[in-house]
Design an enzyme around this catalytic site. Sequence first.
Site, PDB file in Angstrom:
ATOM      1  N   SER A 154     -17.876   7.126   6.260  1.00 52.97           N
ATOM      2  CA  SER A 154     -18.893   6.152   5.859  1.00 52.97           C
ATOM      3  C   SER A 154     -20.252   6.481   6.461  1.00 52.97           C
ATOM      4  O   SER A 154     -21.292   6.018   5.977  1.00 52.97           O
ATOM      5  CB  SER A 154     -18.466   4.750   6.300  1.00 52.97           C
ATOM      6  OG  SER A 154     -18.358   4.683   7.719  1.00 52.97           O
TER       7      SER A 154
ATOM      8  N   LYS B  43     -18.422  15.151   5.899  1.00 56.01           N
ATOM      9  CA  LYS B  43     -17.046  15.173   6.392  1.00 56.01           C
ATOM     10  C   LYS B  43     -16.018  15.348   5.279  1.00 56.01           C
ATOM     11  O   LYS B  43     -16.083  14.704   4.229  1.00 56.01           O
ATOM     12  CB  LYS B  43     -16.735  13.872   7.139  1.00 56.01           C
ATOM     13  CG  LYS B  43     -17.581  13.653   8.376  1.00 56.01           C
ATOM     14  CD  LYS B  43     -17.028  14.426   9.558  1.00 56.01           C
ATOM     15  CE  LYS B  43     -15.887  13.670  10.182  1.00 56.01           C
ATOM     16  NZ  LYS B  43     -15.313  14.394  11.324  1.00 56.01           N
TER      17      LYS B  43
ATOM     18  N   ARG C 235       0.819  -1.217   0.000  1.00 58.51           N
ATOM     19  CA  ARG C 235       0.000   0.000   0.000  1.00 58.51           C
ATOM     20  C   ARG C 235       0.851   1.264   0.000  1.00 58.51           C
ATOM     21  O   ARG C 235       0.473   2.282  -0.587  1.00 58.51           O
ATOM     22  CB  ARG C 235      -0.914  -0.030   1.230  1.00 58.51           C
ATOM     23  CG  ARG C 235      -1.833   1.184   1.376  1.00 58.51           C
ATOM     24  CD  ARG C 235      -2.619   1.086   2.676  1.00 58.51           C
ATOM     25  NE  ARG C 235      -3.548   2.186   2.853  1.00 58.51           N
ATOM     26  CZ  ARG C 235      -4.821   2.164   2.493  1.00 58.51           C
ATOM     27  NH1 ARG C 235      -5.317   1.093   1.921  1.00 58.51           N
ATOM     28  NH2 ARG C 235      -5.612   3.208   2.698  1.00 58.51           N
TER      29      ARG C 235
ATOM     30  N   GLU D 134      18.358  -4.797   9.935  1.00 59.70           N
ATOM     31  CA  GLU D 134      18.523  -3.972   8.742  1.00 59.70           C
ATOM     32  C   GLU D 134      17.676  -4.457   7.577  1.00 59.70           C
ATOM     33  O   GLU D 134      17.249  -3.652   6.740  1.00 59.70           O
ATOM     34  CB  GLU D 134      19.997  -3.934   8.345  1.00 59.70           C
ATOM     35  CG  GLU D 134      20.853  -3.159   9.332  1.00 59.70           C
ATOM     36  CD  GLU D 134      22.340  -3.225   9.009  1.00 59.70           C
ATOM     37  OE1 GLU D 134      22.701  -3.840   7.980  1.00 59.70           O
ATOM     38  OE2 GLU D 134      23.135  -2.664   9.777  1.00 59.70           O
ATOM     39  N   ARG D 135      17.397  -5.750   7.519  1.00 57.67           N
ATOM     40  CA  ARG D 135      16.557  -6.264   6.436  1.00 57.67           C
ATOM     41  C   ARG D 135      15.157  -5.658   6.498  1.00 57.67           C
ATOM     42  O   ARG D 135      14.458  -5.558   5.477  1.00 57.67           O
ATOM     43  CB  ARG D 135      16.448  -7.794   6.523  1.00 57.67           C
ATOM     44  CG  ARG D 135      17.731  -8.535   6.172  1.00 57.67           C
ATOM     45  CD  ARG D 135      17.558 -10.025   6.453  1.00 57.67           C
ATOM     46  NE  ARG D 135      18.820 -10.732   6.404  1.00 57.67           N
ATOM     47  CZ  ARG D 135      19.278 -11.403   5.347  1.00 57.67           C
ATOM     48  NH1 ARG D 135      18.547 -11.431   4.239  1.00 57.67           N
ATOM     49  NH2 ARG D 135      20.431 -12.030   5.385  1.00 57.67           N
TER      50      ARG D 135
ATOM     51  N   SER E 282      19.248  -8.996  10.710  1.00 56.52           N
ATOM     52  CA  SER E 282      17.790  -9.108  10.662  1.00 56.52           C
ATOM     53  C   SER E 282      17.129  -7.748  10.838  1.00 56.52           C
ATOM     54  O   SER E 282      16.106  -7.449  10.207  1.00 56.52           O
ATOM     55  CB  SER E 282      17.302 -10.084  11.740  1.00 56.52           C
ATOM     56  OG  SER E 282      17.796  -9.708  13.015  1.00 56.52           O
TER      57      SER E 282
ATOM     58  N   GLU F 153      -2.965  13.131   8.361  1.00 60.33           N
ATOM     59  CA  GLU F 153      -2.964  12.119   9.416  1.00 60.33           C
ATOM     60  C   GLU F 153      -2.131  10.907   9.015  1.00 60.33           C
ATOM     61  O   GLU F 153      -1.447  10.310   9.850  1.00 60.33           O
ATOM     62  CB  GLU F 153      -4.403  11.727   9.741  1.00 60.33           C
ATOM     63  CG  GLU F 153      -5.177  12.842  10.417  1.00 60.33           C
ATOM     64  CD  GLU F 153      -6.661  12.547  10.556  1.00 60.33           C
ATOM     65  OE1 GLU F 153      -7.303  13.185  11.408  1.00 60.33           O
ATOM     66  OE2 GLU F 153      -7.185  11.700   9.811  1.00 60.33           O
TER      67      GLU F 153
ATOM     68  N   ASN G 118     -12.128  15.133   5.887  1.00 61.35           N
ATOM     69  CA  ASN G 118     -11.129  14.896   6.928  1.00 61.35           C
ATOM     70  C   ASN G 118      -9.716  15.074   6.386  1.00 61.35           C
ATOM     71  O   ASN G 118      -9.448  14.798   5.218  1.00 61.35           O
ATOM     72  CB  ASN G 118     -11.282  13.476   7.481  1.00 61.35           C
ATOM     73  CG  ASN G 118     -12.647  13.239   8.094  1.00 61.35           C
ATOM     74  OD1 ASN G 118     -13.243  14.155   8.644  1.00 61.35           O
ATOM     75  ND2 ASN G 118     -13.148  12.024   7.986  1.00 61.35           N
TER      76      ASN G 118
ATOM     77  N   SER H  38      31.127 -13.483   3.413  1.00 57.93           N
ATOM     78  CA  SER H  38      29.759 -13.061   3.079  1.00 57.93           C
ATOM     79  C   SER H  38      29.557 -11.558   3.216  1.00 57.93           C
ATOM     80  O   SER H  38      28.906 -10.922   2.375  1.00 57.93           O
ATOM     81  CB  SER H  38      28.757 -13.798   3.979  1.00 57.93           C
ATOM     82  OG  SER H  38      28.764 -15.179   3.724  1.00 57.93           O
TER      83      SER H  38
ATOM     84  N   GLN I  78      35.051  -7.599   9.777  1.00 58.88           N
ATOM     85  CA  GLN I  78      34.407  -8.402   8.742  1.00 58.88           C
ATOM     86  C   GLN I  78      33.213  -7.645   8.187  1.00 58.88           C
ATOM     87  O   GLN I  78      32.638  -8.030   7.189  1.00 58.88           O
ATOM     88  CB  GLN I  78      33.974  -9.763   9.291  1.00 58.88           C
ATOM     89  CG  GLN I  78      33.677 -10.767   8.169  1.00 58.88           C
ATOM     90  CD  GLN I  78      33.359 -12.147   8.689  1.00 58.88           C
ATOM     91  OE1 GLN I  78      32.210 -12.432   8.973  1.00 58.88           O
ATOM     92  NE2 GLN I  78      34.373 -12.999   8.811  1.00 58.88           N
TER      93      GLN I  78
ATOM     94  N   HIS J 142      21.534 -20.407   4.825  1.00 52.39           N
ATOM     95  CA  HIS J 142      22.558 -19.393   4.604  1.00 52.39           C
ATOM     96  C   HIS J 142      22.264 -18.739   3.255  1.00 52.39           C
ATOM     97  O   HIS J 142      22.357 -19.388   2.206  1.00 52.39           O
ATOM     98  CB  HIS J 142      23.949 -20.040   4.601  1.00 52.39           C
ATOM     99  CG  HIS J 142      25.071 -19.043   4.736  1.00 52.39           C
ATOM    100  ND1 HIS J 142      25.387 -18.132   3.751  1.00 52.39           N
ATOM    101  CD2 HIS J 142      25.966 -18.839   5.744  1.00 52.39           C
ATOM    102  CE1 HIS J 142      26.420 -17.394   4.137  1.00 52.39           C
ATOM    103  NE2 HIS J 142      26.782 -17.794   5.345  1.00 52.39           N
ATOM    104  N   ASP J 143      21.915 -17.452   3.287  1.00 54.05           N
ATOM    105  CA  ASP J 143      21.433 -16.826   2.062  1.00 54.05           C
ATOM    106  C   ASP J 143      22.522 -16.653   1.007  1.00 54.05           C
ATOM    107  O   ASP J 143      22.269 -16.824  -0.192  1.00 54.05           O
ATOM    108  CB  ASP J 143      20.768 -15.478   2.365  1.00 54.05           C
ATOM    109  CG  ASP J 143      21.665 -14.498   3.100  1.00 54.05           C
ATOM    110  OD1 ASP J 143      22.726 -14.908   3.608  1.00 54.05           O
ATOM    111  OD2 ASP J 143      21.304 -13.303   3.178  1.00 54.05           O
TER     112      ASP J 143
ATOM    113  N   THR K  50       0.581  30.867  19.584  1.00 53.57           N
ATOM    114  CA  THR K  50       1.512  30.181  20.472  1.00 53.57           C
ATOM    115  C   THR K  50       0.677  29.432  21.505  1.00 53.57           C
ATOM    116  O   THR K  50      -0.311  29.971  22.014  1.00 53.57           O
ATOM    117  CB  THR K  50       2.472  31.171  21.182  1.00 53.57           C
ATOM    118  OG1 THR K  50       1.728  32.085  21.996  1.00 53.57           O
ATOM    119  CG2 THR K  50       3.262  31.967  20.148  1.00 53.57           C
ATOM    120  N   HIS K  51       1.057  28.188  21.772  1.00 48.12           N
ATOM    121  CA  HIS K  51       0.275  27.303  22.648  1.00 48.12           C
ATOM    122  C   HIS K  51      -1.130  27.074  22.089  1.00 48.12           C
ATOM    123  O   HIS K  51      -2.042  26.718  22.827  1.00 48.12           O
ATOM    124  CB  HIS K  51       0.183  27.866  24.072  1.00 48.12           C
ATOM    125  CG  HIS K  51       1.496  28.190  24.701  1.00 48.12           C
ATOM    126  ND1 HIS K  51       2.265  27.254  25.352  1.00 48.12           N
ATOM    127  CD2 HIS K  51       2.203  29.349  24.752  1.00 48.12           C
ATOM    128  CE1 HIS K  51       3.378  27.819  25.794  1.00 48.12           C
ATOM    129  NE2 HIS K  51       3.370  29.085  25.426  1.00 48.12           N
TER     130      HIS K  51
END
Length: 436
Positions: free
Chosen positions: A265, A270, A4, A311-312, A309, A277, A272, A96, A214, A68-69, A142-143
């Site tokens: 719905s 509306k 998506r 980072e993948r 894992s 968001e 929105n 590797s 390594q 082992h990939d 402000t605020h």
Amino acid sequence: MIERYTLPEMGRVWSDAHKYELWCRVETLVVEAHAEAGTIPAEVAEPVRKAPPPTPERVHEIEAVTQHDVIAFLSAWADNTEPREAAAYVHFGMTSSDLLDTALAVQLVEATDILLEKADRLVAVLRDHALEHRGTLRVGRTHGIHGEPDVWGHRVADFAFAMARSRDRLRAARAAVGVMAISGAVGTYSNIDPAVERYVADRLGLKPADVSTQVVIRDGVSEWVSALAIMATVCEAIALEVRHGQRTEVRELWEPFGKGQKGSSAMPHKKNPIMSERLAGMARIVRAQVVPVLEGIPLWHERDISHSSTERIALPDASIALDYMLNLTIRLMSGLVVDADRMRANLESTGGLIYTSTVLLELVEAGMSRDDEAYPLVQKAAMETWESGVPFRETLRKHAAEAGLTLDEARLDEVCRPERFVARLGPVFERLTALS
């Protein structure tokens, strides 16, 4: 990242098919470097170069057995090599991580270039929108409470410069992640000449790591994902301003609302702020990747794979989400509806309370002490206006008379003009005009 929110160009960068194409490219360059140096037979380079990348399905099938990939990839690619014996010299002297970190660097650079192109476009959209509204008066808050008169272009100019800085930050991070290593087990070049590393780096447009164990240490990758998180949060800041501006009680801003679009719905009236968001929600996804990636800097000794894992998931998700956010923010700001009349009506809705600061200074200049006389007088008048709805100039006149003070009405007419409050913003818009 789910489909998506994945745009095709960025999705391609992180696809398994592209990853294996890059792995083939890296391994082929290493073979070429070895062949040129005479380390391996020269005739194996051409079969390796011609071997098509393995399909993700075939790699995954083998990995289900090998667990082992990289080994699974090498086996699948060897099956595509003619003659297969040439594949014996693929991955020669490597470990590797040489392959993984080098190919990852290419992916990160590719992803960054996609993001930078969109960031450039967003900076331009924000700049042009701000310049268009340099004279659109609105109340500054402000605020969440009315403060003093401002112009809408001033608010958007702040976003434009923030996005430009975020882009420049990401551009610097591009260099930090464009780093590779082909240094062998534990990084000592024990079975591979550093010249191979330089050969591959030159042809991929990367920089060899100053030192690697390594793995390439993850400070650069952490810098990169942090830059993404900051840029995503700037997008969220823009979205938050639009969300506030679209509230029914405010009604100064409207997201683009297309023909046939429906807001609810259950409630047909509306409209929105769904784009804004969505940006707020996706910024959380990008920020959520920062700490896990940072935790990939400390690893056991020369390496472990606790970062792998993480980072993948984190690196594709952060860049895919930000790519979507930049695209959405461009759409949002390109189609944003600004109701200048409503902005002016809101500015005037408090009966002149937005001028208390300048009235206070006028009374001080007229000789009243600030803390003991001027501030209490102006505050009493302002509080009466808040509670009664009587215009501020009337309550001010009343309390001034009680204090034995005659107001200079002509002078108050001059200082209580909203245009007076923004008269010194010219240099801001001059700087904005030069922003690129």
